[in-house]
Design a protein around this motif. Structure first.
Motif, PDB file in Angstrom:
ATOM      1  N   HIS A 192       0.803  -1.224   0.000  1.00  0.00           N
ATOM      2  CA  HIS A 192       0.000   0.000   0.000  1.00  0.00           C
ATOM      3  C   HIS A 192       0.838   1.277   0.000  1.00  0.00           C
ATOM      4  O   HIS A 192       0.325   2.358   0.296  1.00  0.00           O
ATOM      5  CB  HIS A 192      -0.978   0.024   1.176  1.00  0.00           C
ATOM      6  CG  HIS A 192      -1.808  -1.216   1.295  1.00  0.00           C
ATOM      7  ND1 HIS A 192      -2.521  -1.729   0.234  1.00  0.00           N
ATOM      8  CD2 HIS A 192      -2.035  -2.054   2.342  1.00  0.00           C
ATOM      9  CE1 HIS A 192      -3.153  -2.819   0.627  1.00  0.00           C
ATOM     10  NE2 HIS A 192      -2.869  -3.053   1.887  1.00  0.00           N
ATOM     11  N   VAL A 193       2.118   1.172  -0.348  1.00  0.00           N
ATOM     12  CA  VAL A 193       2.941   2.381  -0.389  1.00  0.00           C
ATOM     13  C   VAL A 193       2.442   3.355  -1.459  1.00  0.00           C
ATOM     14  O   VAL A 193       2.643   4.560  -1.362  1.00  0.00           O
ATOM     15  CB  VAL A 193       4.426   2.011  -0.619  1.00  0.00           C
ATOM     16  CG1 VAL A 193       4.686   1.515  -2.028  1.00  0.00           C
ATOM     17  CG2 VAL A 193       5.333   3.191  -0.289  1.00  0.00           C
ATOM     18  N   GLU A 194       1.741   2.835  -2.461  1.00  0.00           N
ATOM     19  CA  GLU A 194       1.181   3.700  -3.511  1.00  0.00           C
ATOM     20  C   GLU A 194       0.259   4.750  -2.913  1.00  0.00           C
ATOM     21  O   GLU A 194       0.277   5.918  -3.308  1.00  0.00           O
ATOM     22  CB  GLU A 194       0.417   2.852  -4.533  1.00  0.00           C
ATOM     23  CG  GLU A 194      -0.222   3.663  -5.641  1.00  0.00           C
ATOM     24  CD  GLU A 194      -0.970   2.797  -6.637  1.00  0.00           C
ATOM     25  OE1 GLU A 194      -1.011   3.173  -7.819  1.00  0.00           O
ATOM     26  OE2 GLU A 194      -1.511   1.744  -6.241  1.00  0.00           O
ATOM     27  N   LYS A 195      -0.569   4.351  -1.941  1.00  0.00           N
ATOM     28  CA  LYS A 195      -1.530   5.282  -1.344  1.00  0.00           C
ATOM     29  C   LYS A 195      -0.905   6.118  -0.223  1.00  0.00           C
ATOM     30  O   LYS A 195      -1.269   7.274  -0.031  1.00  0.00           O
ATOM     31  CB  LYS A 195      -2.737   4.504  -0.804  1.00  0.00           C
ATOM     32  CG  LYS A 195      -3.614   3.903  -1.893  1.00  0.00           C
ATOM     33  CD  LYS A 195      -4.821   3.214  -1.301  1.00  0.00           C
ATOM     34  CE  LYS A 195      -5.715   2.658  -2.392  1.00  0.00           C
ATOM     35  NZ  LYS A 195      -6.365   3.705  -3.187  1.00  0.00           N
ATOM     36  N   LEU A 196       0.027   5.512   0.535  1.00  0.00           N
ATOM     37  CA  LEU A 196       0.555   6.193   1.715  1.00  0.00           C
ATOM     38  C   LEU A 196       1.877   6.915   1.475  1.00  0.00           C
ATOM     39  O   LEU A 196       2.324   7.686   2.322  1.00  0.00           O
ATOM     40  CB  LEU A 196       0.705   5.179   2.851  1.00  0.00           C
ATOM     41  CG  LEU A 196      -0.647   4.811   3.468  1.00  0.00           C
ATOM     42  CD1 LEU A 196      -0.591   3.466   4.158  1.00  0.00           C
ATOM     43  CD2 LEU A 196      -1.091   5.875   4.432  1.00  0.00           C
ATOM     44  N   GLY A 197       2.521   6.649   0.355  1.00  0.00           N
ATOM     45  CA  GLY A 197       3.667   7.452  -0.040  1.00  0.00           C
ATOM     46  C   GLY A 197       5.027   6.962   0.404  1.00  0.00           C
ATOM     47  O   GLY A 197       5.983   7.028  -0.353  1.00  0.00           O
ATOM     48  N   ASN A 198       5.132   6.480   1.646  1.00  0.00           N
ATOM     49  CA  ASN A 198       6.430   6.032   2.136  1.00  0.00           C
ATOM     50  C   ASN A 198       6.239   5.092   3.325  1.00  0.00           C
ATOM     51  O   ASN A 198       5.142   4.967   3.873  1.00  0.00           O
ATOM     52  CB  ASN A 198       7.315   7.226   2.520  1.00  0.00           C
ATOM     53  CG  ASN A 198       6.655   8.139   3.538  1.00  0.00           C
ATOM     54  OD1 ASN A 198       6.283   7.696   4.625  1.00  0.00           O
ATOM     55  ND2 ASN A 198       6.519   9.416   3.206  1.00  0.00           N
ATOM     56  N   LEU A 199       7.336   4.450   3.706  1.00  0.00           N
ATOM     57  CA  LEU A 199       7.288   3.455   4.779  1.00  0.00           C
ATOM     58  C   LEU A 199       6.939   4.085   6.121  1.00  0.00           C
ATOM     59  O   LEU A 199       6.283   3.455   6.964  1.00  0.00           O
ATOM     60  CB  LEU A 199       8.638   2.728   4.866  1.00  0.00           C
ATOM     61  CG  LEU A 199       8.625   1.307   5.440  1.00  0.00           C
ATOM     62  CD1 LEU A 199       7.734   0.400   4.628  1.00  0.00           C
ATOM     63  CD2 LEU A 199      10.046   0.755   5.493  1.00  0.00           C
ATOM     64  N   LYS A 200       7.354   5.312   6.336  1.00  0.00           N
ATOM     65  CA  LYS A 200       7.041   6.026   7.569  1.00  0.00           C
ATOM     66  C   LYS A 200       5.529   6.138   7.763  1.00  0.00           C
ATOM     67  O   LYS A 200       4.989   5.849   8.837  1.00  0.00           O
ATOM     68  CB  LYS A 200       7.684   7.411   7.542  1.00  0.00           C
ATOM     69  CG  LYS A 200       7.133   8.423   8.526  1.00  0.00           C
ATOM     70  CD  LYS A 200       7.590   8.192   9.939  1.00  0.00           C
ATOM     71  CE  LYS A 200       7.146   9.332  10.841  1.00  0.00           C
ATOM     72  NZ  LYS A 200       7.509   9.115  12.246  1.00  0.00           N
TER      73      LYS A 200
END
Length: 439
Positions: A192-200
């Motif tokens: 889901h990094v596509e939606k949330l942008g980054n691992l943080k």
């Protein structure tokens, strides 16, 4: 659980728009295809559907009454019509009412991968000691949460909930209605990094599982820097890692390891399953399950459909692990498969979804990882999976369709080959196995 109208009005604040008969108790259904005579129909809205369009159908199918968030939507063939401002919120309030009425111990599980396996494994262990109720399959959003909680038997002692996440705030919402006593994060990875942008941001979203965690409860998770940096919980914490185990032995269909002075055996292989099992052990100990029953529960555990599902077709052994995939789970499964199974071996790998702007890089890294291995044929299907093949030094073939891949498997793989299938759910890789059967 059945509700009477007085309970519904008290819990949801519903207003009666029409009544002919409001006596009795009622089950709630959100799906006219599954609705039984005498149910209350609760229409939900989504991006691509509106259950209000099926109210008349629900009455035709025998619904006693229905909820609506449209005050003008009145079908007088119903015994009653209940108005609420938001039907999903009403559903969530009813679910929380049941949770508080039955008052089981509630264990909530999330993670970038492994959450369904951990949930199933934990339920198997808890069931040796307690009346246990769990989320079905991966019913891990608001609707699934409500279905799980409202279908909970009155004698439930422990409730195990899987919680999914695509954006910030979602797990916080789920926990605000389920009020967990224990929270588990299996891991924090790039799903889901596509939606949330980054691992943080993924870590922040996952750590919301502690936002409504009971102060006298427990948090259990994978011991990683990113989890520790983003977890905010003042209660008891237990963090685990593979380094906490010793005497690990992995073979086909079996994993043995020592943890906390006890030896455990799993009916599945892989270090990633040991990591899941450690979380289960800690949660089970907290709940009051003794070591012997934990061991028994592990032996009773069976993977759900499309999770390491083994079948024999035309002299080939297929291991279908196409329930879902992200870079971390892909590497974990490949590592297990290639270390435990003996040649001849073949991999059928597909696209991993929702990886954002770096999706091609993530797929290339899988190919680079596989380049360290020998004696395995790589087959890929999908627009992104072709980058796995391009980055890999193994003998490989790329296909534009699942049918082309199935034909190649049928005509080119020699008998005795073990074939692993791994891809995101959207790829529907189980269809490849069916095609091989029927070609």
């Amino acid at each position: 659980m059945k509700f009477n109208i007085d309970e519904i009005i008290k819990v949801t604040g519903a207003k009666i728009l029409h009544k002919a008969n409001i006596d009795g108790t009622y089950d709630i259904s959100t799906d006219t295809r599954k609705l039984e005579s005498g149910n209350i129909y609760l229409p939900l809205r989504g991006e691509n559907f509106d259950g209000h369009n099926f109210i008349d159908k629900a009455i035709e199918n025998g619904a006693a009454g229905y909820f609506t968030q449209q005050e003008y939507k009145i079908n007088k063939n119903a015994d009653f019509v209940l108005y609420v401002q938001n039907t999903l919120v009403a559903y969530l309030k009813l679910a929380r009412y049941i949770r508080e009425k039955i008052n089981p111990k509630v264990i909530a599980i999330t993670g970038s991968s492994g959450k369904t396996t951990t949930k199933e494994m934990l339920a198997s262990v808890l069931s040796t000691t307690f009346k246990t109720h769990k989320s079905k399959l991966n019913h891990n959003n608001e609707i699934g949460l409500c279905e799980t909680m409202i279908s909970m038997p009155l004698d439930t002692e422990v409730l195990v909930l899987e919680m999914g996440m695509r954006n910030l705030g979602e797990i916080q919402l789920l926990t605000s209605y389920s009020l967990p006593d224990a929270g588990i994060i299996t891991n924090i990875g790039s799903a889901h990094v596509e939606k949330l942008g980054n691992l943080k941001n993924i870590a922040v979203a996952k750590c919301e599982i502690a936002s409504n965690l009971a102060s006298e409860g427990i948090f259990i998770g994978q011991n990683s820097d990113i989890l520790r940096e983003n977890l905010h919980y003042d209660g008891k914490q237990v963090l685990v890692s593979l380094s906490d185990c010793k005497n690990i032995k992995i073979e086909i269909g079996k994993t043995v390891f020592e943890y906390g002075g006890n030896t455990y055996e799993l009916t599945v292989e892989g270090e990633h399953n040991i990591e899941n099992a450690m979380l289960v052990i800690e949660a089970a100990k907290w709940a009051g399950v003794d070591v012997n029953n934990i061991k028994k529960g592990f032996l009773n555990y069976k993977p759900i459909e499309k999770r390491w599902e083994i079948s024999e077709i035309n002299g080939l052994t297929f291991i279908n692990d196409s329930y879902n995939a992200n870079p971390e789970s892909m590497v974990a499964v490949l590592k297990t498969f290639l270390s435990v199974h003996k040649p001849p071996l073949a991999l059928i790998l597909g696209d991993m979804g929702e990886l954002g702007k770096d999706e091609i890089t993530y797929h290339k890294k899988i190919g680079e990882f596989l380049s360290a291995y020998n004696d395995v044929i790589l087959l890929t299907v999908g627009e992104l999976a072709k980058f796995i093949s391009r980055a890999c030094s193994l003998k490989s073939e790329h296909f534009n369709s699942k049918k082309e891949c199935a034909e190649y498997v049928k005509n080119n793989l020699k008998k005795g080959t073990t074939v692993l299938l791994k891809a995101s759910r959207i790829m529907k890789f189980e269809e490849i196995i069916e095609m091989v059967k029927n070609i």
